[in-house]
Write an enzyme that holds these catalytic residues in place. Structure first.
Site, PDB file in Angstrom:
ATOM      1  N   ASN A  86       0.675   8.497   0.149  1.00 47.15           N
ATOM      2  CA  ASN A  86      -0.424   8.346  -0.765  1.00 47.15           C
ATOM      3  C   ASN A  86      -1.176   7.471   0.356  1.00 47.15           C
ATOM      4  O   ASN A  86      -2.415   7.867   0.526  1.00 47.15           O
ATOM      5  CB  ASN A  86       0.027   7.659  -1.856  1.00 47.15           C
ATOM      6  N   THR A  87      -1.012   5.660  -0.359  1.00 51.97           N
ATOM      7  CA  THR A  87      -1.878   4.673   0.264  1.00 51.97           C
ATOM      8  C   THR A  87      -2.417   5.407   1.467  1.00 51.97           C
ATOM      9  O   THR A  87      -3.475   4.627   1.766  1.00 51.97           O
ATOM     10  CB  THR A  87      -1.291   3.460  -0.062  1.00 51.97           C
ATOM     11  N   ALA A 103       7.205   5.965   1.279  1.00 50.78           N
ATOM     12  CA  ALA A 103       6.715   4.726   0.741  1.00 50.78           C
ATOM     13  C   ALA A 103       6.618   4.370   2.123  1.00 50.78           C
ATOM     14  O   ALA A 103       7.425   3.446   3.113  1.00 50.78           O
ATOM     15  CB  ALA A 103       7.295   4.663  -0.407  1.00 50.78           C
ATOM     16  N   GLY A 104       5.390   3.485   2.492  1.00 49.28           N
ATOM     17  CA  GLY A 104       5.624   2.159   3.265  1.00 49.28           C
ATOM     18  C   GLY A 104       4.582   2.940   4.828  1.00 49.28           C
ATOM     19  O   GLY A 104       4.532   1.615   5.460  1.00 49.28           O
ATOM     20  N   LYS A 107       9.723  14.592  -8.989  1.00 44.53           N
ATOM     21  CA  LYS A 107      10.021  13.596  -7.710  1.00 44.53           C
ATOM     22  C   LYS A 107      10.932  12.580  -9.085  1.00 44.53           C
ATOM     23  O   LYS A 107      10.069  11.676  -9.418  1.00 44.53           O
ATOM     24  CB  LYS A 107       8.669  12.909  -7.127  1.00 44.53           C
ATOM     25  N   GLY A 120       3.171   1.181  -0.617  1.00 38.44           N
ATOM     26  CA  GLY A 120       1.821   0.887  -1.042  1.00 38.44           C
ATOM     27  C   GLY A 120       1.431  -0.474   0.350  1.00 38.44           C
ATOM     28  O   GLY A 120       0.325  -0.981   0.198  1.00 38.44           O
TER      29      GLY A 120
END
Lengths: 282, 66
Positions: free
Chosen positions: A233-234, A211-212, A124, A185
């Site tokens: 992830n978050t 992301a997001g 990545k 995040g």
């Protein structure tokens, strides 16, 4: 309330069997270069309260690819995360988080390549352009991608949702592009679904939104656009109950994908009765 | 002999190879990679490369990340 992980895993296995009955869905695989995956959800390993929660959340998410970072060994740190990861089960994807130049990102991945835990050429690539938004620097990204592709890496670039840059990355030899939905995040969901649609139309390689995503509906909506996968992830790690959210995300990604494949009904302004009037008594 | 490992100064009493250093630190070679003075050293060379005064060594592994 606590989650019985084993019970959840068993339930998930049952649902998977039902899905496998649908031949149209069984063969719906995610292809990244020469690699093929059943799951369209890629998860990160950061920000979990502890390694056990990380391990169980990953398991429940059904993800086959998990991202990790490469950092200096902290000799005072306790356990290594590796004791919680079944390396025969997951593809570990090294990231270049924290790199602000093409050179740093390339060197990080060259160093990562020396680690035996990375069994594929998948990486990545992220080159950050701004500390506050963590927005990617597409210019440096393309520069780094060119070098890495030449060196045999299978580059998965985390990019700004810019269709022009997506095309350039495809031309560079990336087998996938990974535009953001909103800042890393942030949990803001998709800020610009139209750009993601245009990217999907512009390139002929898979598009993974990275992301997001904040919650399950964000994941479903993202997949309904027709993109090929999501990296998050978050949204899972920072949920109050990461295990339940991991399951929610697994289903949300599958639901969104199935809805996309099914093709939604057209929207109409007025009602159209679901029940026929024929044979009505009163 | 002073060397720098991961931004910290260490004093070595004896001459060591990179492999020797890894053994001394009891690191798992499968999850560790090494750069010497910012140049990546492949595993195959760990036993040949002897550390010198003021060498800067980066020992890396995987950590959680997104």
């Amino acid at each position: 309330m606590t989650v019985d992980v084993n019970a959840n895993v068993a339930n998930v296995a049952n649902i998977d069997r039902e899905e496998n009955l649908d031949s149209g869905y069984k063969d719906d695989l995610l292809k990244i270069g020469k690699y093929t995956f059943k799951s369209r959800l890629i998860v990160g390993t950061g920000k979990y309260p502890d390694f056990k929660t990380m391990r169980d959340a990953i398991e429940l998410s059904g993800a086959e690819i998990i991202t990790v970072a490469v950092r200096r060994i902290d000799f005072n740190a306790g356990e290594n995360m590796l004791s919680y990861i079944d390396q025969s089960k997951y593809t570990l994807l090294p990231n270049t988080a924290g790199c602000y130049t093409a050179e740093d990102a390339v060197n990080t991945l060259r160093l990562a390549r020396e680690l035996d835990v990375f069994k594929t050429s998948l990486v990545k690539l992220e080159v950050i352009g701004d500390k506050k938004t963590l927005y990617p620097n597409n210019e440096e990204l393309i520069k780094a991608a060119k070098i890495l592709v030449k060196e045999g890496f299978t580059v998965m670039p985390y990019m700004m949702d810019d269709p022009v840059a997506a095309k350039k990355l495809e031309d560079t030899g990336c087998p996938v592009v990974m535009p953001l939905a909103s800042p890393i995040g942030s949990g803001l969901g998709i800020r610009n679904p139209y750009n993601l649609m245009i990217i999907k139309e512009t390139v002929s390689i898979p598009v993974i939104v990275d992301a997001g995503v904040g919650t399950a509906s964000d994941a479903s909506k993202t997949m309904e656009i027709g993109v090929d996968g999501i990296l998050m992830n978050t949204a899972i790690a920072a949920a109050k109950d990461p295990l339940k959210m991991a399951l929610a995300m697994k289903y949300a990604v599958k639901a969104g994908r199935l809805a996309y494949l099914a093709g939604r009904m057209p929207m109409k302004l007025y009602a159209q009765a679901s029940t026929s009037m024929e044979g009505i008594v009163f | 002999m002073r060397i720098n490992i991961n931004e910290k100064e260490f004093e070595l009493n004896e001459s060591l190879t990179i492999q020797g250093l890894i053994d001394t630190l009891e690191l798992d070679i499968r999850s560790a990679a090494v750069a010497l003075n910012r140049a990546i050293i492949p595993k195959g060379r760990f036993s040949e490369v002897i550390l010198k005064e003021n060498d800067r060594i980066d020992l890396v592994t995987i950590v959680p990340g997104g």
